[in-house]
Enzyme design. Structure first.
Site, PDB file in Angstrom:
ATOM      1  N   HIS A   1       0.851  -1.192   0.000  1.00 26.95           N
ATOM      2  CA  HIS A   1       0.000   0.000   0.000  1.00 26.95           C
ATOM      3  C   HIS A   1       0.888   1.244   0.000  1.00 26.95           C
ATOM      4  O   HIS A   1       2.111   1.157   0.157  1.00 26.95           O
ATOM      5  CB  HIS A   1      -0.937   0.003   1.210  1.00 26.95           C
ATOM      6  CG  HIS A   1      -1.932  -1.111   1.197  1.00 26.95           C
ATOM      7  ND1 HIS A   1      -3.047  -1.103   0.398  1.00 26.95           N
ATOM      8  CD2 HIS A   1      -1.959  -2.286   1.879  1.00 26.95           C
ATOM      9  CE1 HIS A   1      -3.735  -2.216   0.581  1.00 26.95           C
ATOM     10  NE2 HIS A   1      -3.092  -2.949   1.475  1.00 26.95           N
TER      11      HIS A   1
ATOM     12  N   TYR B   1       5.243   1.812   0.111  1.00 27.51           N
ATOM     13  CA  TYR B   1       6.089   2.410  -0.932  1.00 27.51           C
ATOM     14  C   TYR B   1       6.772   3.661  -0.400  1.00 27.51           C
ATOM     15  O   TYR B   1       7.940   3.935  -0.699  1.00 27.51           O
ATOM     16  CB  TYR B   1       5.253   2.747  -2.170  1.00 27.51           C
ATOM     17  CG  TYR B   1       4.267   1.678  -2.539  1.00 27.51           C
ATOM     18  CD1 TYR B   1       4.608   0.318  -2.490  1.00 27.51           C
ATOM     19  CD2 TYR B   1       2.958   1.992  -2.924  1.00 27.51           C
ATOM     20  CE1 TYR B   1       3.694  -0.663  -2.813  1.00 27.51           C
ATOM     21  CE2 TYR B   1       2.041   1.015  -3.248  1.00 27.51           C
ATOM     22  CZ  TYR B   1       2.405  -0.316  -3.183  1.00 27.51           C
ATOM     23  OH  TYR B   1       1.493  -1.286  -3.491  1.00 27.51           O
TER      24      TYR B   1
ATOM     25  N   ASP C   1       0.745   7.125  -3.757  1.00 30.32           N
ATOM     26  CA  ASP C   1      -0.295   6.716  -4.706  1.00 30.32           C
ATOM     27  C   ASP C   1      -0.529   7.748  -5.802  1.00 30.32           C
ATOM     28  O   ASP C   1      -0.580   7.413  -6.988  1.00 30.32           O
ATOM     29  CB  ASP C   1      -1.621   6.471  -3.970  1.00 30.32           C
ATOM     30  CG  ASP C   1      -1.728   5.065  -3.409  1.00 30.32           C
ATOM     31  OD1 ASP C   1      -0.856   4.232  -3.718  1.00 30.32           O
ATOM     32  OD2 ASP C   1      -2.673   4.797  -2.658  1.00 30.32           O
TER      33      ASP C   1
END
Length: 394
Positions: free
Chosen positions: A136, A140, A166
């Protein structure tokens, strides 16, 4: 197409395989700027919780069906003289190897259609010990080296929701790569792979703090542990022009220890200055401070809630009404496209509402792709394709 317009990406056709966060965001940005984005959802699903579907159409396809995979292969194939719908760009949100196992190997797709651009988004780097693991945004972010820099002094690292990895390091970086590939294709006539991973993308989006904090830079701006630097919460005066701010504080508070500008960079004074500022802000409600600082160069603005931004976030001389598109969609509290192009601006098309029903546009997409009514019936009957309204298109 969604309609005739003059947005900069009008005419670009994108097939987006439904995924989470970064891939849908990349598709949304392309759609806002005029691309015809067809989102491939699963069959047998009546609704989707994804809110990043603005301006897109949905085609429901069974990825477990050979007939369904054949539909996608056709949509990703080379264009012909018929003008049938064929994708310029494929957005792949899956882990490494998934497309290949599905029968959609990008190398094979690009052999059949040399102009195809395949944008692949992964969380971890495509090679290395984490490549096949689930992850998720926060994972990262951790591997990028940036999470360790975020948070208050003496506290654990603190992730800024899932915006950095993201969306900045993933979705936006994918858009940059896609647009670069589209521009290059105008000269070469060839597509290419655009590979984005959120570890590398996050590091790139964070290049400023990563470089100024590097020991080799020897810069005092970010040479201390987390929470002790000028831009990470360590400096209590960050984004505040000290003299103007102090001039606005109540006189009795200033008498208890008025800060001096010449000591602003003296780290020994920072704890007392932080206490002074905290006590000062507690003396008035937020909106009083807002009015007090409005029009000054104090760099002091209110912390707005998510539903306050569209109205309160506009300048005092800007119109406080919704655009017609916002009013029709009922989504005036949601972010509008950026950046703004003055001659061919992006728009936020109305019509889908907040959610996009899987398969809502299947029949239209297949018709535009050159399928006959009988072929569509066959695909619906075998459940290789769904239309979100039952099995019959009649």
């Amino acid at each position: 197409m969604l309609g005739s317009d003059h947005r900069p990406l009008t005419g670009l056709r994108v097939l987006e395989l439904a995924g989470l966060a970064p891939a849908p965001f990349a598709g949304l940005v392309l759609a806002d700027f005029g691309a015809d984005v067809v989102r491939v959802d699963r069959t047998g699903v009546n609704s989707s919780p994804d809110t990043l579907t603005r301006g897109k159409r949905s085609l429901a396809v069974s990825l477990k069906s050979p007939e369904g995979i054949a539909v996608l292969q056709k949509l990703l194939g080379p264009a012909d003289d018929s003008g049938a719908w064929r994708a310029d760009v494929l957005i792949d949100p899956f882990r490494p190897g998934v497309l290949e196992r599905l029968g959609l190997d990008p190398q094979e797709l690009m052999k059949r259609n040399p102009r195809l651009i395949v944008a692949r988004l992964t969380g971890f780097r495509r090679q290395g010990p984490y490549s096949q693991m689930a992850g998720h945004d926060i994972n990262y972010l951790a591997l990028s080296g940036v999470l360790s820099m975020l948070g208050r002094k003496g506290d654990k690292p603190y992730a800024p929701a899932n915006t950095l990895a993201d969306f900045a390091g993933g979705g936006l970086m994918a858009v940059v790569g896609i647009l670069a590939a589209v521009l290059e294709r105008q000269g070469s006539g060839k597509g290419q792979l655009v590979e984005t991973d959120m570890v590398t993308g996050t590091r790139y989006a964070s290049i400023f703090p990563l470089t100024v904090s590097h020991p080799g830079a020897k810069l005092p701006m970010w040479d201390r542990p987390r929470g002790e630097n000028a831009l990470d919460g360590g400096a209590p005066w960050y984004d505040v022009y000290e003299r103007i701010f102090v001039a606005a504080l109540p006189a009795d508070l200033c008498q208890e220890g008025k800060p001096e500008a010449q000591h602003q960079l003296d780290r020994d004074t920072w704890p007392d200055l932080a206490t002074f500022l905290a006590r000062g802000f507690l003396t008035k409600p937020r909106d009083e401070w807002t009015a007090l600082f409005l029009g000054t160069d104090a760099c002091c603005v209110p912390v707005l809630g998510p539903l306050e931004v569209d109205k309160a976030g506009r300048g005092p001389n800007e119109p406080q009404h919704e655009s017609s598109a916002e009013a029709r969609s009922g989504l005036s509290d949601f972010p509008l496209p950026a950046p703004r192009l003055t001659r061919t601006p992006a728009t936020a098309p109305a019509g889908n509402g907040l959610f996009l029903q899987p398969g809502r546009h299947s029949l239209d997409v297949l018709e535009k792709a050159g399928y006959s009514a009988q072929q569509v019936d066959d695909l619906l009957r075998t459940e290789a394709v769904g239309n979100g309204r039952g099995r019959s298109h009649l």
